[in-house]
Design a protein around this motif. Structure first.
Motif, mmCIF file in Angstrom:
data_model
loop_
_atom_site.group_PDB
_atom_site.id
_atom_site.type_symbol
_atom_site.label_atom_id
_atom_site.label_comp_id
_atom_site.label_asym_id
_atom_site.label_seq_id
_atom_site.Cartn_x
_atom_site.Cartn_y
_atom_site.Cartn_z
ATOM 1 N N LYS A 131 -5.956 -4.127 0.058
ATOM 2 C CA LYS A 131 -5.829 -4.500 -1.592
ATOM 3 C C LYS A 131 -3.754 -4.419 -2.103
ATOM 4 C CE LYS A 131 -8.280 -0.928 -3.070
ATOM 5 N NZ LYS A 131 -8.985 -0.112 -2.321
ATOM 6 N N SER A 132 -3.460 -2.771 -1.344
ATOM 7 C CA SER A 132 -2.185 -3.109 -1.634
ATOM 8 C C SER A 132 -1.165 -4.055 -0.863
ATOM 9 C CB SER A 132 -1.792 -1.911 -1.154
ATOM 10 O OG SER A 132 -2.188 -1.094 -1.660
ATOM 11 N N THR A 133 -2.227 -4.715 0.601
ATOM 12 C CA THR A 133 -1.335 -5.355 1.181
ATOM 13 C C THR A 133 -1.542 -6.776 0.832
ATOM 14 O OG1 THR A 133 -1.556 -4.155 3.091
ATOM 15 C CG2 THR A 133 -1.191 -6.428 3.878
ATOM 16 N N PHE B 258 0.183 -4.353 -10.162
ATOM 17 C CA PHE B 258 -0.468 -3.648 -10.636
ATOM 18 C C PHE B 258 -0.914 -3.200 -9.449
ATOM 19 C CE2 PHE B 258 0.326 -4.427 -14.717
ATOM 20 C CZ PHE B 258 0.932 -3.940 -15.103
ATOM 21 N N ASP B 259 -0.601 -1.734 -8.430
ATOM 22 C CA ASP B 259 -1.170 -1.145 -7.045
ATOM 23 C C ASP B 259 -1.561 -0.382 -7.962
ATOM 24 O OD1 ASP B 259 -2.079 -0.626 -4.784
ATOM 25 O OD2 ASP B 259 -0.203 -1.262 -3.601
ATOM 26 N N GLU B 260 -2.661 0.385 -8.068
ATOM 27 C CA GLU B 260 -3.544 1.467 -8.573
ATOM 28 C C GLU B 260 -2.536 2.326 -9.392
ATOM 29 O OE1 GLU B 260 -5.371 3.425 -5.673
ATOM 30 O OE2 GLU B 260 -5.800 2.067 -3.938
ATOM 31 N N PRO B 261 -1.995 1.932 -10.073
ATOM 32 C CA PRO B 261 -1.194 2.552 -11.089
ATOM 33 C C PRO B 261 -1.772 4.027 -11.906
ATOM 34 C CG PRO B 261 -2.408 0.793 -13.045
ATOM 35 C CD PRO B 261 -2.651 0.275 -10.991
HETATM 36 MG MG LIG Z 1 -3.496 1.273 -1.644
#
Ligand SMILES: [Mg+2]
Ligand SMILES: Nc1ncnc2c1ncn2[C@@H]1O[C@H](COP(=O)(O)OP(=O)(O)O)[C@@H](O)[C@H]1O
Lengths: 224, 245, 228
Positions: free
Chosen positions: B40-42, B160-163
């Protein structure tokens, strides 16, 4: 182009090896003594009474903030005045131990401080004594952090041992210098000397790495 | 607004994204869900070129961000990103964090950027913290400053990355409320989140990612009420269970 | 005890101290410049240059300083210039070569201490390479490096005493000259040690003040005793 003469070096190898033995002898003995001094100082600082703490802190600050050369001269020139006669090599070992000990105590202290104080509280709450806490809880955790800087203190001890040649100990540096002056062959002797020192310090660096890995395997896995 | 065309990404032989194709329209709000480590982050970091891809193309506002000669700094100034770990600059005050990029990148006048910062910090409810350093803020406050910092660039897209996953429940709510306000204003957003209820409430569309592949995508009702794939069902079951306790 | 020796030779000792300080200042400036270049090269990962920096740093750090001083004074500089070298110049060159290797390591670990997340955040805001370096990486790295740099400077001040061995009349050598005449070593050595102590201890206390800044990140401090 400088005309590099290897035969001078080859002839002097036994002479230099003899010096290397003295350098090694001084460094090893001093490192062991310095480690013990470091342990005692850090014990005084963390568990000792107020006066002991003060003595330990003063020792560390005075030694760390004055040149080794001066300390060496002081031990060599001033101790006989109060009746303490040591051979030059003894003076060298004493000075180097005292000096390195102060630095090692700082390494140990930083390692111990890096173990969270909750660990200390948890252990005390379980009813372990202060000393048991130190031996069983703090030290095993701190050791991994301590090993690399401790290794570089031992390396420093090897390099610093070269100063004993100024109180007439015929160590490796003394012989490198003597050979260079006598034969007027500075490049040859200094490069050889540098290489020998590199081998000595490199060996310690290698051992440090091996030890560090050893503790990694036995301990928990490294941080995620 | 954002288009992935056959995008693949691997780290030293580990395939993290596998042939991703997806299009996100203007003003759409997309939630990305999936187990941790699934990429997901990638996926997010590919959008603003923080992570270079191995294969495929990504268009942001019609510009190919994977092209060799692309001006990444320009794209990045139009795409805001908020990280799980806030990543506020620790040596700058809240005000300086928010005004740095507008002044240096947008060449905004210092006064103007300060006025804008005040508006944004008011919006996230942190007007009283302008002279504090990040270390003096709680996690929820830091994350809201991070949002304000991104908004100060007047981005067209927010990522937003797992904010909220580094925050406790109360702070999580503060941050989620802030994001909801943005959603109402019509910002295009891609949100990676573990907060299933939030995803459901907020997102127009949900993408479920597993092992670098899009397993399923669709409206939030469809994904949450009527998932097609077994993997999705399993994931949702455990995710909702976690949220209940 | 013969403390009057000190009063009688006070001017001479202070002249020595002045040379010590001058030597330390010149050497630290030189080693900062070279150390920064080497540290950045090593950080840069530009293959050949970075490899050169690693080789330089690692070999210098495994050789005793005194070897450099003596070799440069009696060997290298006379060979290169064809005439005897001045004590001061030899000492400076040796200290710069030696200390720059340590400074390079401090610089590199300071640069490495800047978290990837902060760099990513800066990139994401559209800051270009130069802006990231100027506004984010350098300020963070410099504030974290300062304590280690100060302790390196303290080491250097102590190390300048080694210049006495090639004959430079700095603080230590001035003391020696006095006690070679009077034979009252103890008093002079204590006084000299005291002067070094005041300077070095003072500097270390000053740098401790710096460490209390609110945003300093304590995790990335240089390990104690990287050098002495
Ligand atoms: Mg991540
Ligand atoms: N810089 C990197 N180098 C190597 N592997 C990485 C890197 N970043 C992420 N990965 C790997 O890629 C996979 C996907 O990571 P990520 O996108 O962070 O997943 P998620 O955000 O879904 O948890 C993980 O297995 C992770 O270990």
């Amino acid at each position: 182009m400088y005309n590099f003469d290897t035969s001078v070096i080859l002839e002097s190898i036994p002479f230099l090896i003899e010096g290397m033995k003295i350098t090694l002898f001084i460094s090893v003995i001093s490192s062991i003594c310095a480690f013990l001094i470091g342990l005692i100082i850090v014990f005084f600082r963390t568990m000792g009474s107020k006066p002991l703490k003060f003595i330990a802190v003063s020792y560390v600050e005075i030694i760390r903030n004055t040149p080794l050369l001066i300390q060496l001269y002081f031990i060599y020139k001033s101790l006989p005045a109060i009746g303490l006669m040591l051979p030059p090599i003894g003076c060298g070992i004493l000075a180097l131990s005292v000096y390195t000990g102060a630095f090692i105590s700082e390494v140990l202290r930083a390692g111990i401080n890096s173990v969270a104080s909750e660990q200390y509280q948890a252990s005390i709450s379980l009813g372990l004594s202060k000393f048991q806490t130190f031996r069983l809880v703090i030290f095993p955790q701190a050791i991994r952090i301590i090993i690399p800087p401790l290794g570089s203190q031992f390396i420093n001890a090897i390099k610093n041992s070269s100063l004993v040649s100024f109180i007439s100990v015929t160590d490796l540096f003394y012989r490198v210098y003597k050979g260079a002056v006598d034969d007027f062959r500075f490049f040859e002797f200094f490069i050889t000397g540098a290489l020998i020192y590199m081998v000595l310090t490199g060996t310690v660096a290698l051992l440090t790495n091996i030890f560090e890995n050893q503790f990694k395997i036995q301990g928990r896995t490294a941080k995620a | 607004m954002i288009t992935f065309e056959n995008v693949s990404k691997s780290y030293k032989g580990l395939n993290v994204l596998k042939n991703i194709n997806v299009t996100i329209a203007k003003e759409e709000i997309v939630a990305i869900i999936g187990p941790s480590g699934c990429g997901k982050s990638t996926f997010l970091k590919c959008i603003n070129g923080l992570v270079p891809v191995n294969k495929g193309k990504i268009f942001v506002d019609q510009i190919d961000v994977t092209a060799k000669d692309v001006d990444l700094n320009k794209i990045r100034s139009e795409v805001g990103i908020v990280f799980q770990q806030f990543n506020l600059f620790p040596h700058l005050t809240v005000m300086e964090n928010v005004t740095l990029a507008p002044i240096k990148v947008r060449k905004m006048k210092e006064n103007e950027s300060k006025i804008q910062a005040l508006h944004l910090l008011e919006k996230v409810g942190l007007l009283d913290k302008i002279d504090k350093y990040p270390e003096q803020l709680s996690g929820g406050q830091a994350q809201r400053v991070a949002i304000a910092r991104s908004l100060a660039m007047q981005p067209k897209i927010m990522l937003f990355d797992e904010p909220t996953s580094a925050l406790d429940p109360q702070m999580t709510q503060e941050v989620l409320d802030t994001i909801k306000t943005l959603a109402k204003e019509g910002m295009t957003m891609v949100v990676v989140t573990h907060e299933m209820n939030f995803a459901r409430e907020l997102a127009n569309r949900v993408i479920f990612l597993s092992r670098g592949q899009i397993i399923e995508e669709g409206s939030s009702d469809k994904i949450f009420d009527n998932p097609q794939s077994n993997i999705t069902r399993e994931f949702l079951k455990s995710a909702f269970k976690k949220e209940l306790v | 005890m013969h403390w009057t020796d000190i009063a009688e030779n006070y001017d001479f000792l202070m002249k020595g101290l002045f040379i010590t300080l001058k030597l330390a200042m010149v050497s630290v400036s030189g080693s900062l410049i070279i150390g920064i270049i080497l540290g950045v090269l090593r950080y840069s990962k530009l293959f050949l240059l970075s490899w050169f920096a690693v080789a330089y740093i690692e070999s210098v750090r495994s050789i005793p300083l005194i070897l450099f001083i003596v070799f440069i004074h009696f060997g290298a500089l006379p060979y290169l210039t064809g005439e005897p070298s001045s004590f001061f110049v030899s000492a400076c060159v040796a200290f710069i070569i030696f200390t720059s290797a340590y400074i390079a390591e401090i610089i590199r670990s300071g640069l490495n201490s800047v978290e990837k997340g902060h760099i990513d955040a800066a990139k994401s805001l559209g800051l270009n390479r130069m802006q990231r370096l100027t506004y984010i990486i350098l300020p963070l790295a410099v504030s974290r490096m300062t304590p280690a740099l100060v302790s390196q400077f303290i080491s250097l001040i102590k190390d300048t005493s080694l210049a006495s061995t090639i004959g430079l009349i700095e603080l230590t050598r001035s003391g020696e000259i006095i006690y070679e005449r009077t034979y009252h070593e103890t008093e002079i050595l204590i006084f000299i040690a005291f002067v070094y102590f005041v300077i070095c201890f003072g500097l270390s206390k000053l740098s401790a003040l710096w460490e209390t800044k609110p945003y300093m990140c304590t995790e990335h401090r240089e390990p104690v005793g990287a050098n002495q």
